[in-house]
Design an enzyme around this catalytic site. Structure first.
Site, PDB file in Angstrom:
ATOM      1  CG  ASN A  10     -10.500  -1.182   0.287  1.00 43.05           C
ATOM      2  OD1 ASN A  10     -11.058  -0.171   0.186  1.00 43.05           O
ATOM      3  ND2 ASN A  10      -9.308  -1.296   0.946  1.00 43.05           N
ATOM      4  CE  LYS A  12      -6.605   0.022  -1.336  1.00 42.41           C
ATOM      5  NZ  LYS A  12      -5.055  -0.625  -1.583  1.00 42.41           N
ATOM      6  CG  HIS A  96      -6.454  -1.515   4.411  1.00 39.35           C
ATOM      7  ND1 HIS A  96      -5.592  -0.962   3.773  1.00 39.35           N
ATOM      8  CD2 HIS A  96      -6.898  -2.401   3.144  1.00 39.35           C
ATOM      9  CE1 HIS A  96      -5.040  -1.120   2.484  1.00 39.35           C
ATOM     10  NE2 HIS A  96      -6.173  -1.944   2.239  1.00 39.35           N
ATOM     11  CD  GLU A  98      -4.185   1.460   1.382  1.00 43.67           C
ATOM     12  OE1 GLU A  98      -5.352   1.824   1.465  1.00 43.67           O
ATOM     13  OE2 GLU A  98      -3.598   0.988   0.464  1.00 43.67           O
ATOM     14  CD  GLU A 168      -5.558  -6.163   1.717  1.00 47.80           C
ATOM     15  OE1 GLU A 168      -6.366  -6.379   0.598  1.00 47.80           O
ATOM     16  OE2 GLU A 168      -5.471  -5.164   2.374  1.00 47.80           O
ATOM     17  N   GLY A 174      -1.143  -2.491  -4.440  1.00 52.41           N
ATOM     18  CA  GLY A 174      -0.971  -1.297  -5.299  1.00 52.41           C
ATOM     19  C   GLY A 174       0.420  -1.346  -6.014  1.00 52.41           C
ATOM     20  CB  SER A 214      -1.152  -6.912  -7.059  1.00 55.24           C
ATOM     21  OG  SER A 214      -0.413  -5.517  -6.963  1.00 55.24           O
TER      22      SER A 214
HETATM   23  P1  13P Z   1      -4.501  -3.324  -4.815  1.00 57.38           P
HETATM   24  O1  13P Z   1      -5.581  -4.706  -5.341  1.00 57.38           O
HETATM   25  O2  13P Z   1      -4.749  -2.203  -5.559  1.00 57.38           O
HETATM   26  O3  13P Z   1      -3.262  -3.832  -4.585  1.00 57.38           O
HETATM   27  O4  13P Z   1      -5.043  -3.091  -3.196  1.00 57.38           O
HETATM   28  C1  13P Z   1      -5.265  -4.354  -2.513  1.00 57.38           C
HETATM   29  C2  13P Z   1      -5.789  -3.765  -1.301  1.00 57.38           C
HETATM   30  O5  13P Z   1      -5.285  -2.924  -0.394  1.00 57.38           O
HETATM   31  C3  13P Z   1      -7.446  -4.039  -0.916  1.00 57.38           C
HETATM   32  O6  13P Z   1      -7.683  -3.882   0.217  1.00 57.38           O
END
Ligand code: 13P
Length: 261
Positions: A10, A12, A96, A98, A168, A174, A214
């Site tokens: 992903n 982003k 997601h 976010e 997740e 992150g 992560s």
């Molecule tokens: P990170 O791997 O940067 O923690 O992000 C995970 C994520 O949100 C994947 O959709």
């Protein structure tokens, strides 16, 4: 039996179209020896068409990071399933954290999006996961159950079988703070149980449940060894061809060595 792993990246809101093409060309070269992993990359909308051209002669799949639940219409700023298909997408990430947190998406909307994706033969990767406060309050199983029930738990059998689920935990995204393999496995086996009970053991065993938060080359193996972890949804580490390719290689090696713990 472990399923063939699925590793999704992903990206982003990173990479312009030309940066995306450069990244995917390097990844293509790095991943050409991989045969036992389903690879999906999810660049931003503006890079999909260009990336799709580069992926044409590869087994790497293209996915989007979001989608609206109507085929077309007066929905300023939104992207439809037909547009995604036209751009070469086979997958779409939905729900997601976010999107839930910053854009106020709720399970009702996510459910509509999942149904629409399935109607247009796009495979939804549906995200669930608790915040740190919810985990600290020991509500993580309840939170994930509600997200499961409301976003996918009412799908028909033939539809749920096509869904990919991603667990997740929000506190691991992150932050560099991965859930331990045991914490992740606990939630994955809980989600598997929900699927078995709601649908059937046969369906439950067919659905891929990815872990996200992560994921890095050096923790991939310990996560992938767990019986109910079928792959990973990778954020930051998917933005560099080298680390994403390493994660894919780790997943392949774990799968091929038949490792379980
Ligand atoms: P990170 O791997 O940067 O923690 O992000 C995970 C994520 O949100 C994947 O959709």
């Amino acid at each position: 039996m472990k399923k063939r792993p699925l590793i999704a990246g992903n990206w982003k809101m990173y990479k312009t179209a030309s940066e995306a093409v450069t990244l995917v060309q390097t990844l293509k070269a790095a991943a050409h020896t991989v045969s036992n992993v389903t690879i999906v990359i999810c660049p931003p909308f503006t890079a999909l068409s260009e990336v799709s051209k580069v992926l044409n002669d590869t087994s790497i799949n293209l996915g989007a990071q979001n989608m609206y639940c109507a085929p077309e219409g007066a929905f300023t700023g939104e992207i439809s399933p037909t547009m995604l298909k036209d751009s070469g997408c086979r997958y779409v990430i939905l729900g997601h954290s976010e999107r839930r947190q910053y854009f106020k998406e709720d399970d009702i909307l996510i459910h509509e999006k999942v149904k629409t994706a399935l109607k247009y033969s796009i495979i939804p990767i549906v995200c669930v996961g608790e915040t740190l406060a919810e985990r600290d309050a020991k509500k993580h199983f309840d939170v994930v159950k509600t997200q499961f029930d409301e976003s996918i738990g009412r799908l028909e059998k033939e539809d749920i079988a096509k869904v990919v689920i991603a667990y997740e935990p929000v506190w691991a995204i992150g932050t560099g703070k991965t859930a331990t393999p045991d914490q992740a496995e606990q939630m994955h086996s809980y989600i598997r149980r929900l699927l078995n009970e709601r649908y059937s053991q046969e369906i439950g065993s067919r659905i891929s449940i990815l872990y996200g938060g992560s994921v890095k080359p050096d923790n991939t193996r310990s996560l992938m060894e767990k019986p109910n972890i079928d792959g990973a949804l990778v954020g930051g580490a998917s933005l560099k061809a080298e680390s994403f390719a390493q994660i894919i290689q780790e997943a392949q090696q774990t799968y091929e060595s038949g490792n379980h713990s």
